[in-house]
Scaffold this motif. Structure first.
Motif, PDB file in Angstrom:
ATOM      1  N   GLU A 114      -8.913  -3.347  -1.275  1.00 16.45           N
ATOM      2  CA  GLU A 114      -8.907  -2.331  -2.229  1.00 16.45           C
ATOM      3  C   GLU A 114      -7.558  -2.630  -2.945  1.00 16.45           C
ATOM      4  O   GLU A 114      -7.867  -2.435  -4.384  1.00 16.45           O
ATOM      5  CB  GLU A 114     -10.054  -1.023  -2.308  1.00 16.45           C
ATOM      6  CG  GLU A 114     -10.808  -1.468  -1.578  1.00 16.45           C
ATOM      7  CD  GLU A 114     -11.904  -1.950  -2.766  1.00 16.45           C
ATOM      8  OE1 GLU A 114     -11.730  -1.515  -3.892  1.00 16.45           O
ATOM      9  OE2 GLU A 114     -13.087  -1.845  -2.339  1.00 16.45           O
ATOM     10  N   ASN A 115      -6.502  -2.250  -2.591  1.00 12.83           N
ATOM     11  CA  ASN A 115      -5.413  -1.633  -3.594  1.00 12.83           C
ATOM     12  C   ASN A 115      -4.347  -3.384  -3.551  1.00 12.83           C
ATOM     13  O   ASN A 115      -3.547  -2.857  -3.545  1.00 12.83           O
ATOM     14  CB  ASN A 115      -4.531  -1.092  -2.061  1.00 12.83           C
ATOM     15  CG  ASN A 115      -4.445  -1.005  -1.344  1.00 12.83           C
ATOM     16  OD1 ASN A 115      -4.978  -3.057  -0.049  1.00 12.83           O
ATOM     17  ND2 ASN A 115      -3.641  -0.589   0.207  1.00 12.83           N
ATOM     18  N   GLU A 117      -2.460  -5.769  -5.152  1.00 14.41           N
ATOM     19  CA  GLU A 117      -1.916  -5.309  -6.914  1.00 14.41           C
ATOM     20  C   GLU A 117      -2.007  -6.337  -7.623  1.00 14.41           C
ATOM     21  O   GLU A 117      -3.087  -7.716  -7.759  1.00 14.41           O
ATOM     22  CB  GLU A 117      -0.335  -5.500  -6.368  1.00 14.41           C
ATOM     23  CG  GLU A 117       0.286  -4.605  -5.804  1.00 14.41           C
ATOM     24  CD  GLU A 117       2.192  -4.879  -6.400  1.00 14.41           C
ATOM     25  OE1 GLU A 117       2.184  -5.502  -6.354  1.00 14.41           O
ATOM     26  OE2 GLU A 117       2.565  -4.051  -5.562  1.00 14.41           O
TER      27      GLU A 117
END
Length: 424
Positions: A114-115, A117
């Motif tokens: 989800e994180n 970049e």
């Protein structure tokens, strides 16, 4: 009578010189390459039968565009059955959620963090501690949320030329055989061949054809201009990526594309099908392209509000049979007809422009247009000084200038969409 004698003399000179330069290559036996073709929703995959442990998609020349937290299916050629699979993104391992195999092609499903970049990432695969795709997977994953009208920059005809090669075993320094003004009245096919021969002979020093490294420098400069000024979502290179298929040319092209830090889609042109002597051409010279850049002869994918298609139009070139020269093969046309039905805002990217009843897409192209809606065709090959827009079979076509022949990058870059009022 004088003009006829000149033409006949030029033909004979061309034939004799061609035989002289080709003789060392014609007497050398080359290993036959066997190909296999696999149709898929992504495109028509081309593989050499001896290949194994190959990343197919995503790849440097055909990246995947995915949002963070979403699923991604990675395609790998592996002719054996590994027990443990891992997919690495920027050297961080991700668990394979599901895997399937058909005819040696493994489809590995993963879910992106989800994180993760936004931007460009590299991807490779581990199969029982066997690393697959570290080179081909560079800059192959783009994490982005695309709008309905993403921006696409197009460049063409870089002709990367880094390899010196010996044409004869003794030192010669020939001069061009024919003055340019004497070639004007010759038939176009013969004139083009003699001009190419003149140009090649002017580059021979002590029996070695000298490379032209400034071609790659121009490509690097153009990509830097695109990255800093255009900032597109994707860059398409429409063929003649290298001047001929040689290891140093392919390696330099890979270096330039990786260092650009841009997502690029590639299609080959006619020059990727050439060995060191242009008449010795064929698909076998394209093996480094399939192996290290993209393994597809035709591919298509949804890109915002567009459906983009890349096509290899450079093969099947016959100088004395224009009806079959530089065109699409039956398998490619079949894929287009099958997978483009119902698609909207289709843009085709390929090397050769379409010419009705001439070179290019004429044979079979009308059949595609009558059954599939095509919005735009973007191509290269003709090296115009500025972009040329025409209508072929009722379809808009843009011929892109050559990066090699332009002085400034801005002159050779075409940015899509061209007409904001017509985009979805």
């Amino acid at each position: 009578m004088k003009e006829e004698t000149t033409v006949i003399g030029c033909y004979l000179s061309f034939i004799l010189l061609s035989l002289f330069f080709l003789w060392p290559f014609l007497t050398t036996k080359t290993q036959k390459v066997e190909w296999e073709f696999l149709e898929s929703p992504l495109g028509l995959i081309v593989l050499e039968r001896s290949w194994d442990n190959l990343l197919i998609w995503p790849s440097l020349g055909f990246p995947a565009f995915v949002e963070s937290g979403h699923a991604l299916e990675v395609w790998v050629l592996c002719r054996w059955k590994p027990q443990i699979w891992r997919v690495y993104i920027d050297n961080v391992p991700l668990r394979v959620v599901e895997k399937t195999e058909n005819m040696g092609i493994w489809k590995l499903s993963i879910r992106l963090p989800e994180n993760l970049e936004e931007g460009l990432h590299s991807l490779w695969v581990d199969a029982d501690d066997e690393r697959i795709g570290e080179k081909k997977g560079r800059n192959s994953l783009v994490v982005a949320r695309l709008t309905s009208t993403p921006q696409i920059a197009v460049i063409s005809d870089a002709h990367v030329d880094e390899e010196n090669w010996r044409v004869v075993r003794f030192a010669i320094n020939p001069r061009p055989l024919f003055a340019r003004e004497k070639l004007y009245n010759l038939p176009a096919l013969l004139r083009d061949q003699l001009e190419s021969l003149n140009e090649a002979m002017s580059r021979i020093k002590d029996g070695v054809v000298i490379s032209r490294p400034w071609h790659a420098q121009k490509l690097s400069k153009a990509l830097a201009y695109i990255r800093e000024n255009v900032k597109p979502d994707l860059v398409f290179l429409t063929g003649d990526l290298v001047d001929l298929s040689a290891n140093r040319n392919w390696e330099k092209l890979w270096e330039v594309l990786v260092s650009s830090q841009l997502p690029v889609c590639l299609v080959p042109g006619n020059h990727e099908h050439y060995g060191r002597i242009a008449p010795l051409q064929g698909r076998k010279w394209l093996a480094p392209f399939y192996r290290d850049f993209t393994s597809f002869d035709v591919y298509g994918f949804q890109f915002g509000g567009y459906f983009l298609v890349g096509i290899n139009s450079g093969h099947d070139w016959r100088p004395f049979d224009s009806s079959r020269g530089s065109g699409l093969e039956t398998a490619q046309l079949s894929w287009l007809l099958h997978y483009l039905r119902g698609k909207e805002n289709v843009i085709l990217f390929l090397h050769h422009p379409s010419r009705e009843n001439q070179f290019g897409l004429a044979h079979g192209w009308e059949n595609v247009v009558s059954r599939v809606e095509i919005s735009l065709v973007v191509c290269g090959h003709t090296h115009p000084p500025v972009p040329i827009e025409t209508q072929v079979c009722g379809v808009r076509q843009i011929e892109v200038p050559s990066i090699r022949d332009t002085q400034e990058p801005a002159q050779a870059v075409v940015v899509l969409p061209l007409y904001p009022e017509k985009v979805p």
